[in-house]
Design a protein around this motif. Sequence first.
Motif, short mmCIF file in Angstrom:
data_model
loop_
_atom_site.label_atom_id
_atom_site.label_comp_id
_atom_site.label_asym_id
_atom_site.label_seq_id
_atom_site.Cartn_x
_atom_site.Cartn_y
_atom_site.Cartn_z
N PHE A 185 0.82 -1.21 0.00
CA PHE A 185 0.00 0.00 0.00
C PHE A 185 0.85 1.27 0.00
O PHE A 185 0.33 2.37 0.12
N GLY A 186 2.18 1.09 -0.17
CA GLY A 186 3.08 2.24 -0.16
C GLY A 186 3.63 2.48 1.23
O GLY A 186 2.96 2.22 2.23
N ALA A 187 4.86 2.98 1.28
CA ALA A 187 5.51 3.21 2.57
C ALA A 187 4.74 4.19 3.44
O ALA A 187 4.82 4.14 4.67
N ASP A 188 4.00 5.09 2.79
CA ASP A 188 3.22 6.09 3.53
C ASP A 188 1.72 5.83 3.44
O ASP A 188 0.92 6.68 3.83
N GLY A 189 1.32 4.69 2.91
CA GLY A 189 -0.09 4.35 2.81
C GLY A 189 -0.84 5.08 1.72
O GLY A 189 -2.07 5.09 1.69
N ARG A 190 -0.12 5.65 0.76
CA ARG A 190 -0.77 6.49 -0.26
C ARG A 190 -1.80 5.73 -1.08
O ARG A 190 -2.84 6.27 -1.46
N TRP A 191 -1.50 4.44 -1.37
CA TRP A 191 -2.43 3.70 -2.23
C TRP A 191 -3.61 3.16 -1.42
O TRP A 191 -4.67 2.90 -1.99
N ALA A 192 -3.46 3.02 -0.12
CA ALA A 192 -4.62 2.71 0.72
C ALA A 192 -5.60 3.88 0.69
O ALA A 192 -6.82 3.69 0.59
N ARG A 193 -5.07 5.09 0.79
CA ARG A 193 -5.95 6.27 0.72
C ARG A 193 -6.63 6.36 -0.64
O ARG A 193 -7.80 6.74 -0.72
N ARG A 194 -5.94 5.99 -1.71
CA ARG A 194 -6.55 6.02 -3.04
C ARG A 194 -7.71 5.02 -3.12
O ARG A 194 -8.72 5.28 -3.80
N LEU A 195 -7.56 3.90 -2.41
CA LEU A 195 -8.62 2.89 -2.40
C LEU A 195 -9.68 3.18 -1.34
O LEU A 195 -10.68 2.45 -1.28
N GLY A 196 -9.46 4.20 -0.52
CA GLY A 196 -10.45 4.58 0.48
C GLY A 196 -10.57 3.61 1.63
O GLY A 196 -11.66 3.23 2.05
N VAL A 197 -9.42 3.20 2.19
CA VAL A 197 -9.43 2.24 3.29
C VAL A 197 -8.44 2.67 4.36
O VAL A 197 -7.41 3.29 4.06
N ALA A 198 -8.75 2.37 5.60
CA ALA A 198 -7.86 2.72 6.72
C ALA A 198 -6.57 1.92 6.62
O ALA A 198 -6.58 0.72 6.35
#
Length: 343
Positions: A185-198
């Motif tokens: 999900f990326g080292a900073d969670g960027r792709w989690a945010r793109r997918l709309g998930v915690a």
Amino acid sequence: MTAPTTGVGLAAAWSRYLHCLAEADEYAAVEVATRLLDDGLPAERVLLDLVAPAQAEVGDRWARNEWSVAQEHAATHISERVVAAVAAYAGPRPTRGRVVVACMDGEWHALPPRLVAEVLRLRGWQVTFLGASVPAAHLVSYLHRHDAHAVALACALPMRLPHAHRMIEACRRSDVPVVVGGRGFGADGRWARRLGVAWAPDAPSAADLVADERTLRRTPPAELSHLADDEYASLVKRRGELVDSALADLRERAPATRDYTPAQLDSTVSDLGYIVDFLAAALYVDDDTLFTEFVDWLVDILANRGVPAPAVGLTLTHYAEALRDSPRAARLLDAGRKVVAAR
């Protein structure tokens, strides 16, 4: 190599533990961990400051071609046994609801989520660990049979993000909140945010998030309007064709590949497929860095195995020509070629 910094004793134990992994000495590795527990180090710290960084070093040694796949697998198995020993030593009893922990479908790196599962267990949760590569339908079926407070899903490889999104949505349709983690999900969670998930960067953060149900359920919508151009779906349909044509092109442009052994040929086909898969994932989340970071990593991996960077450039050029009518894919491939040229 990065050793833990939580104390001289733990740093020394970490060095001994790595030696045990290198020698495939399961019993000595378990003894290193249980001795720390006997000395009063909390079980959570043994997991996070001994096992986790040692496993990261195992991965680095494989990447540098210092360890074979067999050595990496043996070390991982030993660390899994150590985690089980630490869990048995601590013997926590559940006082809170059920949390289901699983790897995404097609994701086989099960040790990091196992560490998350054990940290959650140590903090009082009743944890069900489903292990590696759990099909979405099977996970949803399990959620329908068992009342879960939350689901924690792990993804180590960004190329699995499209599958991860489908799995996340399947869990949500079962009205179970989701937290995700892992390098995928990326080292900073960027792709989690793109997918709309915690997203949680580590096991303690995941445990804190699971305990905060309001925050866990308060997630922004996915940002995927770019998928309307159909480039992602088209690329996925053409995967086999692209890999076959890239292999033929590589044999034509790099004659040395014609003399590859079956094992070398299998590795080459896998690498050609990974390039397409990472390209597809980058299209899915519309982020150039997903693809360029992968290309940079792949060049390093192959260089450590005697494959020159220009070989990657040849394949990217071939894919760019084949996908010249796909503007976003062409942009990504051009960015990847610039990474190769800069090496």
